[in-house]
Design a protein around this motif. Structure first.
Motif, short mmCIF file in Angstrom:
data_model
loop_
_atom_site.label_atom_id
_atom_site.label_comp_id
_atom_site.label_asym_id
_atom_site.label_seq_id
_atom_site.Cartn_x
_atom_site.Cartn_y
_atom_site.Cartn_z
N SER A 160 0.83 -1.21 0.00
CA SER A 160 0.00 0.00 0.00
C SER A 160 0.86 1.26 0.00
CB SER A 160 -0.92 0.01 1.23
OG SER A 160 -1.79 -1.10 1.19
N SER A 161 1.95 1.21 0.80
CA SER A 161 2.84 2.38 0.85
C SER A 161 3.55 2.60 -0.49
CB SER A 161 3.88 2.21 1.96
OG SER A 161 4.66 1.05 1.73
N ILE A 162 3.81 1.50 -1.23
CA ILE A 162 4.43 1.65 -2.56
C ILE A 162 3.42 2.22 -3.55
CG2 ILE A 162 5.58 0.46 -4.47
CD1 ILE A 162 6.48 -1.67 -2.51
N LYS A 163 2.19 1.70 -3.49
CA LYS A 163 1.16 2.13 -4.44
C LYS A 163 0.77 3.59 -4.23
CE LYS A 163 -0.79 -2.50 -5.07
NZ LYS A 163 -1.96 -3.38 -4.82
N ASN A 164 1.02 4.12 -3.03
CA ASN A 164 0.68 5.50 -2.75
C ASN A 164 1.75 6.49 -3.23
OD1 ASN A 164 -1.77 4.89 -1.53
ND2 ASN A 164 -0.83 4.59 0.49
N LEU A 165 2.79 5.98 -3.84
CA LEU A 165 3.82 6.86 -4.38
C LEU A 165 3.25 7.70 -5.52
CD1 LEU A 165 6.87 4.40 -4.60
CD2 LEU A 165 6.69 6.38 -3.07
N PRO A 166 3.79 8.87 -5.74
CA PRO A 166 3.33 9.70 -6.88
C PRO A 166 3.57 8.97 -8.21
CG PRO A 166 4.70 10.98 -5.38
CD PRO A 166 4.80 9.56 -4.93
N LYS A 167 2.75 9.30 -9.18
CA LYS A 167 2.87 8.64 -10.48
C LYS A 167 4.23 8.88 -11.13
CE LYS A 167 -2.04 8.55 -11.64
NZ LYS A 167 -3.08 8.96 -12.63
N VAL A 168 4.85 9.98 -10.76
CA VAL A 168 6.17 10.27 -11.32
C VAL A 168 7.19 9.24 -10.84
CG1 VAL A 168 8.00 12.00 -11.46
CG2 VAL A 168 5.61 12.71 -11.37
N GLN A 169 7.00 8.75 -9.61
CA GLN A 169 7.95 7.81 -9.03
C GLN A 169 7.54 6.35 -9.19
OE1 GLN A 169 8.27 9.74 -4.99
NE2 GLN A 169 10.46 9.68 -5.49
N LEU A 170 6.30 6.10 -9.56
CA LEU A 170 5.82 4.72 -9.78
C LEU A 170 5.17 4.66 -11.16
CD1 LEU A 170 5.33 1.84 -8.68
CD2 LEU A 170 3.18 2.68 -7.71
N ARG A 171 5.86 4.09 -12.12
CA ARG A 171 5.41 4.11 -13.51
C ARG A 171 5.02 2.71 -13.98
NH1 ARG A 171 9.89 8.22 -16.30
NH2 ARG A 171 9.82 9.81 -14.64
N GLU A 172 3.95 2.64 -14.73
CA GLU A 172 3.48 1.36 -15.27
C GLU A 172 4.20 0.98 -16.55
OE1 GLU A 172 -0.69 1.11 -15.62
OE2 GLU A 172 -1.09 1.66 -13.54
#
Length: 441
Positions: A311-323
């Motif tokens: 959950s803490s990873i998924k809450n990262l900003p989209k800039v830092q977590l990219r699909e």
């Protein structure tokens, strides 16, 4: 020639599976490897006779020459001698001479089993380092990883990567990238291949053994690792160090690694440090790998920690977590890039290594021949000295008769004194056995 045919057959089998190839055929250095059988030394070897001699030597003396083991290992070019090769390597490992093992011997063992296509036996040998002592170098690791990945044997490829992790060695870029890719492919196809075969427990009769003391349990968190996720996780953490620090592939694999390794304090510290950087990012596919590794009821005791961390990873900003892009496709591209940069250098070094091993083998054989010749001469001298002493005793028997009589008499006197002492000791022991202590009030 038979080895070359088997290698061609293996290549055809791999191609028929339609798997992607990474290393070129030139990387195998097959021609240079096969050329060893045409050297004057190996041409003269009768492998059946040599096995019998090594078997008798190990049985009678409990040791063998390292150069003889090397010659036998390099002479094996037929799959019918796989059991003999495994037997000799195992028995040599248990001797004091195992410290003299030549670098070319493990290479010969690994390449022989690869040419045979006998990966089951090879993985058993590599996994039992204590009883076989076979450690793959960079070149052999790369060959194995490439071959196993092309054959779709992702579990065994991931095992090779964990061996590299246990050595804490990430210096060779091809080996490290291959290892990361192999572990990723294993997690992706985990449901098709169990890490350890299922063994049905059969009820056994309880046996109690008396021991002097019980050792305190000890877990080194490295060589004692047996859990699949922990092995794969630590492999991700260590091998990812071969990549640049701000590389999204490295960051993603390191995050996945700490999670599978269940080092939650380090995983959280890594995530906090990552949040403070605005230029770095990780790939969403890493979350998928974590979820897949902990799925199907596994790690129920860590389920809450896993969900909280995800959950803490998924809450990262989209800039830092990219699909996008895909982590696996990036890893494939990085692996191809590293191979294109390093492959020629590896081939050149390995060809030079074959020449060096050949020269060292010749030099060691000369030294061994000189040693055997020296031992033979010394043996002859000792036999001659013994023969001369016997002749001297016969020629001067009557001249030294008085001296011999005195020696005999002295020995008999010593014998009588010893016998009297033993009789006295026996009487004292018998008296002690019959002694009854008084009652103490």
């Amino acid at each position: 020639m038979n080895g070359l045919c088997r290698s061609l057959r293996l290549v055809c089998t791999i191609r028929s599976l339609g798997k992607r190839s990474f290393l070129s055929e030139a990387y195998r250095c097959q021609e240079a490897w096969a050329q060893r059988l045409n050297t004057p030394i190996l041409k003269k070897i009768n492998i059946d006779e040599m096995y019998r001699e090594l078997d008798q030597t190990l049985e009678s003396k409990g040791k063998a020459s390292a150069i003889d083991i090397d010659l036998f290992s390099n002479s094996v070019a037929d799959e019918s001698y796989a059991d003999e090769l495994e037997d000799i390597i195992h028995r040599f490992r248990l001797t004091p001479s195992t410290t003299d093992l030549l670098p070319s011997t493990p290479h010969a063992v690994i390449r022989s089993f690869i040419d045979m296509g006998n990966f089951e036996a090879l993985m058993r040998i590599l996994n039992d380092r204590l009883n076989y002592g076979i450690f793959p170098d960079y070149y052999c690791s790369n060959l194995l990883l490439d071959t196993l990945l092309k054959m779709g044997q992702f579990r065994d490829a991931a095992r090779i990567a964990t061996f590299q992790m246990l050595q804490e060695d990430w210096n060779h870029p091809i080996t490290s990238c291959f290892g990361l890719y192999a572990c990723h492919m294993y997690l992706k196809n985990k449901e098709n291949e169990l890490w350890e075969p299922e063994i049905k427990d059969e009820p056994e009769e309880e046996v109690k053994v008396r021991v002097k003391y019980i050792r305190n349990p000890y877990f080194d968190d490295h060589f004692d690792l047996r859990d699949t996720n922990h092995l794969i996780g630590k492999t991700f953490v260590i091998l990812s160090r071969a990549l640049p620090e701000n590389d999204p592939i490295r960051l993603t694999y390191e995050l996945v690694g700490w999670s599978l390794y269940e080092k939650w304090d380090k995983a959280k510290a890594f995530l906090e440090k990552f949040k403070s950087s605005k230029e770095e990012y990780i790939l969403y596919e890493g979350i998928t790998l974590i979820e897949k590794a902990f799925s199907e009821g596994e790690r129920t005791q860590s389920k809450e920690q896993v969900q909280e961390f995800l959950s803490s990873i998924k809450n990262l900003p989209k800039v830092q977590l990219r699909e996008e892009p895909s982590l696996l496709s990036l890893m494939e591209d990085r692996l191809k890039q590293v191979i294109s940069q390093q492959e020629k250098n590896d081939i050149t070094q390995q060809l030079e290594q074959y020449n060096i091993w050949g020269e060292e083998r010749m030099e060691m054989l000369k030294k061994q021949a000189e040693m055997y010749q020296r031992e033979f001469k010394l043996k002859k001298i000792e036999e001659k000295k013994k023969e001369l002493i016997e002749k001297e005793e016969m020629l001067f028997f009557f001249d030294k008769k008085d001296e011999l009589d005195m020696v005999i008499e002295k020995n008999e006197e010593i014998k009588r004194i010893y016998e009297n002492e033993q009789k006295k000791k026996k009487k004292v022991e018998e008296a002690d056995d019959g002694y009854i202590p008084p009652d103490v009030k």
